[in-house]
Design a protein around this motif. Structure first.
Motif, PDB file in Angstrom:
ATOM      1  N   PHE A 151      14.542  31.980  31.544  1.00 45.50           N
ATOM      2  CA  PHE A 151      13.962  32.117  32.933  1.00 45.50           C
ATOM      3  C   PHE A 151      14.452  33.799  33.154  1.00 45.50           C
ATOM      4  N   PRO A 152      14.009  34.851  34.214  1.00 46.53           N
ATOM      5  CA  PRO A 152      14.153  35.829  34.351  1.00 46.53           C
ATOM      6  C   PRO A 152      15.480  36.446  34.945  1.00 46.53           C
ATOM      7  N   ALA A 153      15.992  37.385  34.581  1.00 46.26           N
ATOM      8  CA  ALA A 153      16.741  37.393  35.498  1.00 46.26           C
ATOM      9  C   ALA A 153      17.571  38.071  36.495  1.00 46.26           C
ATOM     10  N   GLY A 154      16.254  38.652  37.142  1.00 41.36           N
ATOM     11  CA  GLY A 154      16.066  39.631  37.920  1.00 41.36           C
ATOM     12  C   GLY A 154      16.601  39.304  39.755  1.00 41.36           C
ATOM     13  N   ASN A 155      16.584  38.513  39.912  1.00 43.05           N
ATOM     14  CA  ASN A 155      16.796  37.621  41.027  1.00 43.05           C
ATOM     15  C   ASN A 155      18.523  37.862  41.358  1.00 43.05           C
ATOM     16  N   THR A 156      18.526  38.704  42.188  1.00 42.71           N
ATOM     17  CA  THR A 156      20.288  39.011  42.459  1.00 42.71           C
ATOM     18  C   THR A 156      21.162  37.846  43.582  1.00 42.71           C
ATOM     19  N   ASN A 157      20.277  36.708  44.078  1.00 39.65           N
ATOM     20  CA  ASN A 157      20.937  35.811  44.822  1.00 39.65           C
ATOM     21  C   ASN A 157      22.172  34.946  43.676  1.00 39.65           C
ATOM     22  N   CYS A 158      22.570  34.279  44.588  1.00 46.41           N
ATOM     23  CA  CYS A 158      23.558  33.150  43.737  1.00 46.41           C
ATOM     24  C   CYS A 158      22.689  32.094  43.488  1.00 46.41           C
ATOM     25  N   HIS A 159      21.696  31.922  44.132  1.00 48.05           N
ATOM     26  CA  HIS A 159      20.481  30.531  43.687  1.00 48.05           C
ATOM     27  C   HIS A 159      19.031  30.675  43.828  1.00 48.05           C
ATOM     28  N   THR A 160      18.799  29.690  43.212  1.00 46.39           N
ATOM     29  CA  THR A 160      16.935  30.176  42.691  1.00 46.39           C
ATOM     30  C   THR A 160      17.099  29.128  42.119  1.00 46.39           C
ATOM     31  N   TYR A 161      15.427  28.487  42.480  1.00 44.60           N
ATOM     32  CA  TYR A 161      14.747  27.699  40.943  1.00 44.60           C
ATOM     33  C   TYR A 161      13.561  27.968  40.804  1.00 44.60           C
ATOM     34  N   PHE A 162      13.045  27.140  39.597  1.00 41.80           N
ATOM     35  CA  PHE A 162      11.321  27.631  39.366  1.00 41.80           C
ATOM     36  C   PHE A 162      11.017  26.485  38.561  1.00 41.80           C
ATOM     37  N   PRO A 163       9.570  26.107  39.507  1.00 37.98           N
ATOM     38  CA  PRO A 163       8.961  25.166  38.919  1.00 37.98           C
ATOM     39  C   PRO A 163       8.552  25.212  37.934  1.00 37.98           C
ATOM     40  N   VAL A 164       8.658  23.658  37.176  1.00 35.96           N
ATOM     41  CA  VAL A 164       8.096  24.293  35.663  1.00 35.96           C
ATOM     42  C   VAL A 164       7.017  22.750  35.518  1.00 35.96           C
ATOM     43  N   TYR A 165       5.441  23.010  34.903  1.00 33.42           N
ATOM     44  CA  TYR A 165       4.688  22.339  34.940  1.00 33.42           C
ATOM     45  C   TYR A 165       4.601  21.856  33.339  1.00 33.42           C
ATOM     46  N   GLN A 166       4.040  20.450  32.860  1.00 31.71           N
ATOM     47  CA  GLN A 166       3.698  20.190  31.622  1.00 31.71           C
ATOM     48  C   GLN A 166       2.757  19.692  32.128  1.00 31.71           C
ATOM     49  N   TYR A 167       1.017  19.600  31.864  1.00 30.37           N
ATOM     50  CA  TYR A 167      -0.297  19.431  32.622  1.00 30.37           C
ATOM     51  C   TYR A 167      -0.862  19.283  31.121  1.00 30.37           C
ATOM     52  N   PHE A 168      -1.934  18.199  31.023  1.00 26.28           N
ATOM     53  CA  PHE A 168      -3.093  18.138  30.310  1.00 26.28           C
ATOM     54  C   PHE A 168      -4.655  17.496  31.118  1.00 26.28           C
ATOM     55  N   HIS A 169      -5.522  18.147  30.411  1.00 27.88           N
ATOM     56  CA  HIS A 169      -7.012  17.645  31.025  1.00 27.88           C
ATOM     57  C   HIS A 169      -7.515  16.806  29.621  1.00 27.88           C
ATOM     58  N   LEU A 170      -9.196  15.647  29.017  1.00 30.85           N
ATOM     59  CA  LEU A 170      -9.032  15.600  28.052  1.00 30.85           C
ATOM     60  C   LEU A 170     -10.285  16.108  28.260  1.00 30.85           C
ATOM     61  N   GLY A 171     -10.723  16.178  26.640  1.00 30.50           N
ATOM     62  CA  GLY A 171     -11.589  16.403  25.917  1.00 30.50           C
ATOM     63  C   GLY A 171     -13.033  15.972  26.540  1.00 30.50           C
ATOM     64  N   GLY A 172     -12.955  14.740  26.445  1.00 26.42           N
ATOM     65  CA  GLY A 172     -14.083  14.075  26.739  1.00 26.42           C
ATOM     66  C   GLY A 172     -14.287  12.807  27.482  1.00 26.42           C
ATOM     67  N   GLY A 173     -15.211  12.683  28.298  1.00 21.97           N
ATOM     68  CA  GLY A 173     -15.119  11.619  29.272  1.00 21.97           C
ATOM     69  C   GLY A 173     -14.347  12.131  30.376  1.00 21.97           C
ATOM     70  N   PRO A 174     -14.671  10.579  31.855  1.00 25.44           N
ATOM     71  CA  PRO A 174     -14.058  11.092  32.481  1.00 25.44           C
ATOM     72  C   PRO A 174     -12.485  10.489  32.875  1.00 25.44           C
ATOM     73  N   ASP A 175     -11.938  11.155  32.802  1.00 23.85           N
ATOM     74  CA  ASP A 175      -9.910  10.629  32.880  1.00 23.85           C
ATOM     75  C   ASP A 175     -10.017   9.532  34.658  1.00 23.85           C
ATOM     76  N   PHE A 176      -9.421   8.820  34.619  1.00 26.39           N
ATOM     77  CA  PHE A 176      -9.269   6.999  35.566  1.00 26.39           C
ATOM     78  C   PHE A 176      -8.333   8.121  36.214  1.00 26.39           C
ATOM     79  N   SER A 177      -7.138   8.461  36.107  1.00 27.27           N
ATOM     80  CA  SER A 177      -6.794   9.322  37.362  1.00 27.27           C
ATOM     81  C   SER A 177      -5.668  10.337  36.901  1.00 27.27           C
ATOM     82  N   ILE A 178      -6.256  11.813  37.603  1.00 27.00           N
ATOM     83  CA  ILE A 178      -5.979  13.054  36.659  1.00 27.00           C
ATOM     84  C   ILE A 178      -4.714  13.903  37.830  1.00 27.00           C
ATOM     85  N   ARG A 179      -3.945  12.842  39.066  1.00 27.90           N
ATOM     86  CA  ARG A 179      -2.806  13.085  39.243  1.00 27.90           C
ATOM     87  C   ARG A 179      -1.846  12.488  38.646  1.00 27.90           C
TER      88      ARG A 179
END
Length: 625
Positions: free
Chosen positions: A342-370
């Motif tokens: 995590f880059p340390a440039g933020n000078t505040n005493c608190h911060t946060y970072f959204p972390v996404y893990q995601y994927f998509h299927l290589g073939g055929g429909p995906d029943f629920s993308i959510r």
């Protein structure tokens, strides 16, 4: 019933006679639900019961009906566009190996996280309801077929329902205005999620069909857990139509830090690379009957929604997952080809970072993308934490004079200003129990660094359900220290215990025979606080200029956000992005549901003004789709 309390006895010879480490999953409440309800929903008690989500639909829902409860983890109630009740708890921390991320949990608690009946511990009966909105089945042809499918699990990481407890499914017949039993399961200990596949009789083919789940449970606590997932109703199905072309993330990703779930931002910045995990794991389940090619990515943004890291750098990496297989994908953090901190440039005493893990299927429909995306907020404040904030159990040590300490090794020399404790009553009210906050520099031999002169009592927290105890004077710590309490009263004193993260090698207690680590796997909810920086939590209210009541939820939001006020006057909403641009504006009176699908992810400012331009309220919101 109130059950599963485990007491490994520790016998020793002293005036204390006996003392014992204990753990119990028979909790009396759900602190997260209680505080969410008190903060966001209780102010709306004079409003319509349907304003958890957009206003009630005047026409029945159309087929298909589907909910896998993989909504934003910040909103703990069912989707009001599909469900009538909000009794169940939507979460991702209770289930074991779920079908996908998120379940609906049934227990003995009301929507406010408190028991249905706390007059006696043995109170028993119908507890939670989960009722669908009306669904139009009149369009189904007589020669067509409708099937209803769902998955369920008893206990999970919670409390096992007894055999007299049950989970029940009923169908509503509008013709005779009555509910008909369709399925039920008796309580049991932990089992894997099981699929139930049921035919819907033509008797129910009308324009206002409904179904509902309800559970029979002990009504005096957070017990007798059932977990429901992947509810699906549709026409054109058959008896053998039990497979879904769906691949799903199973859990929210966890902290990317090496030793802790959270740590002070200033401490992290002292050596950012050394405080990172070498890798993280993405657990994915193939719910289909065919082999799938899964193309995956892992992305980290900062609080301005600026991308800070992504792996793989270009799309195209995939893995193969076999039918009905659970696959644990290891994603590098400090290993080639992806090295990140995590880059340390933020000078505040608190911060946060959204972390996404995601994927998509290589073939055929995906029943629920959510359910293809896991979103986790890596928060940096002014405290250390081993726990993830979820208390599946209560842990403590019995006996007067017993001591409890949690071990920490801060990255820098700093001033310890207090401690956040999460006390969760499980059978008895502990508010009159007495303890003394203590800090040790060593346990073997025992060396006290600080002890409060005044005694303390268990307190129950605010929206974050921790209570902050401030020390009467600051304590400078350098190197490993131990923070906890010496118990004065004989009564059992318990804190929240997180089963999801294992750190009991850092949890010490002394019951009279010397210090030893806990034998129960998990993390005690004890968080030392450093410095004078006040933490700011995403989603906490920030109403500035008036004492009028306002609720903005869910926050973070992924498809809509509700705004409710207590005043019956026309008001105006503006939403500003990080550059100050107005990205949404409209007028409303008392209640509005805003579709945020057109907005970019990130932090935004919501401002409400009256017709004279006076600022009614402002609140920082997070869009996380």
């Amino acid at each position: 019933m109130i059950k599963k309390s485990v007491f490994p006895l520790v016998l020793f010879i002293s005036s204390l006679c006996y003392a014992q480490e204990f753990i119990s999953d028979s909790l009396s409440s759900n602190a997260f639900l209680y505080n969410y309800f008190k903060t966001y929903l209780e102010p709306l008690q004079n409003q319509s019961d349907t304003i958890v989500e957009p206003s009630p639909f005047l026409t029945p829902l159309e087929l298909p009906f589907f909910d896998d409860f993989s909504q934003s983890s910040s909103f703990p109630y069912p989707d009001g566009k599909k469900w009538k009740n909000r009794n169940v708890f939507i979460n991702s921390t209770y289930p074991v190996s779920p079908i996908n991320i998120g379940v609906a949990t049934f227990d003995g608690l009301k929507e406010n996280g408190l028991p249905y009946n706390n007059s006696t511990q043995t109170a028993w009966g119908i507890a939670d309801y989960l009722t669908s909105l009306p669904i139009d089945l009149s369009v189904v042809l007589p020669n067509d077929s409708v099937y209803f499918t769902f998955y369920f699990q008893p206990q999970g990481l919670g409390n096992a329902p007894e055999t007299k407890d049950s989970l029940v499914l009923e169908f509503y017949n509008a013709t005779d205005s009555s509910w008909h039993w369709r399925w039920s399961a008796a309580g049991s200990s932990l089992k894997s999620f099981k699929q139930v596949h049921l035919y819907v009789d033509t008797l129910f083919y009308d324009s206002h069909f409904q179904f509902r789940f309800r559970n029979y449970a002990t009504l005096s606590g957070n017990v007798d857990h059932w977990h429901l997932d992947h509810v699906y109703l549709n026409q054109g199905r058959t008896y053998n139509d039990t497979n879904f072309n769906d691949v799903a993330v199973m859990h929210i990703s966890t902290s990317l830090l090496d030793k802790y779930y959270a740590m002070p931002w200033r401490h992290y910045k002292s050596d950012s690379s050394a405080n990172m995990r070498s890798s993280t794991v993405m657990k994915i389940r193939n719910n289909s009957s065919v082999t799938q090619n899964v193309f995956y990515r892992f992305k980290i943004n900062d609080e301005t929604n600026t991308q800070q890291g992504i792996h793989p750098a270009a799309p195209g990496n995939f893995f193969i997952i076999n039918p009905h297989q659970i696959y644990s994908l290891t994603l590098p953090i400090l290993d080639n080809p992806f090295t990140f901190h995590f880059p340390a440039g933020n000078t505040n005493c608190h911060t946060y970072f959204p972390v996404y893990q995601y994927f998509h299927l290589g073939g055929g429909p995906d029943f629920s993308i959510r359910n293809d995306t896991s979103l986790y907020f890596q928060h940096f404040g002014n405290y250390y934490a081993y726990d993830d904030g979820s208390a599946e159990a209560a842990w403590g040590v019995q006996g007067a004079g017993t001591k409890v300490a949690l071990e920490f090794t801060p990255e820098i020399t700093d001033t310890l200003s207090g401690v956040d404790l999460y006390f969760n009553p499980y059978v008895t009210n502990t508010t009159n129990f007495i303890f003394r906050l203590t800090v040790w520099s060593s346990l073997i031999p025992e060396v006290k660094l600080y002890e409060e002169n005044v005694v303390s009592y268990p307190q129950y927290g605010n929206i974050n359900y921790f209570h902050r105890y401030h020390f009467s004077s600051p304590i400078v710590v350098n190197g490993t220290f131990y923070i906890g309490w010496s118990k004065i009263s004989e009564d059992p004193l318990n804190v929240g215990f997180d089963y999801n993260l294992i750190n009991n090698n850092k949890l010490w207690y002394n019951a009279g025979q010397g210090w030893t680590t806990s034998s129960f796997q998990g993390s005690a909810m004890v968080r030392p606080v450093f410095g004078s920086c006040n933490d700011v939590f995403v989603g906490e209210k920030n109403v500035e200029t008036t004492n009028r009541k306002i609720s903005v939820f869910p926050n973070p939001a992924n498809d809509y956000i509700n705004v409710v006020t207590s005043e019956n006057e026309e008001l105006f909403i503006q939403i500003f992005d990080a550059t100050g641009k107005i990205v949404h504006a409209q007028s409303f009176k008392q209640y509005v549901s805003i579709n945020v699908n057109h907005l970019h992810n990130g932090i935004m400012l919501l401002r409400i003004t009256d017709n004279m331009g006076n600022v009614y309220a402002t609140e920082r919101i997070v869009i996380a789709k």
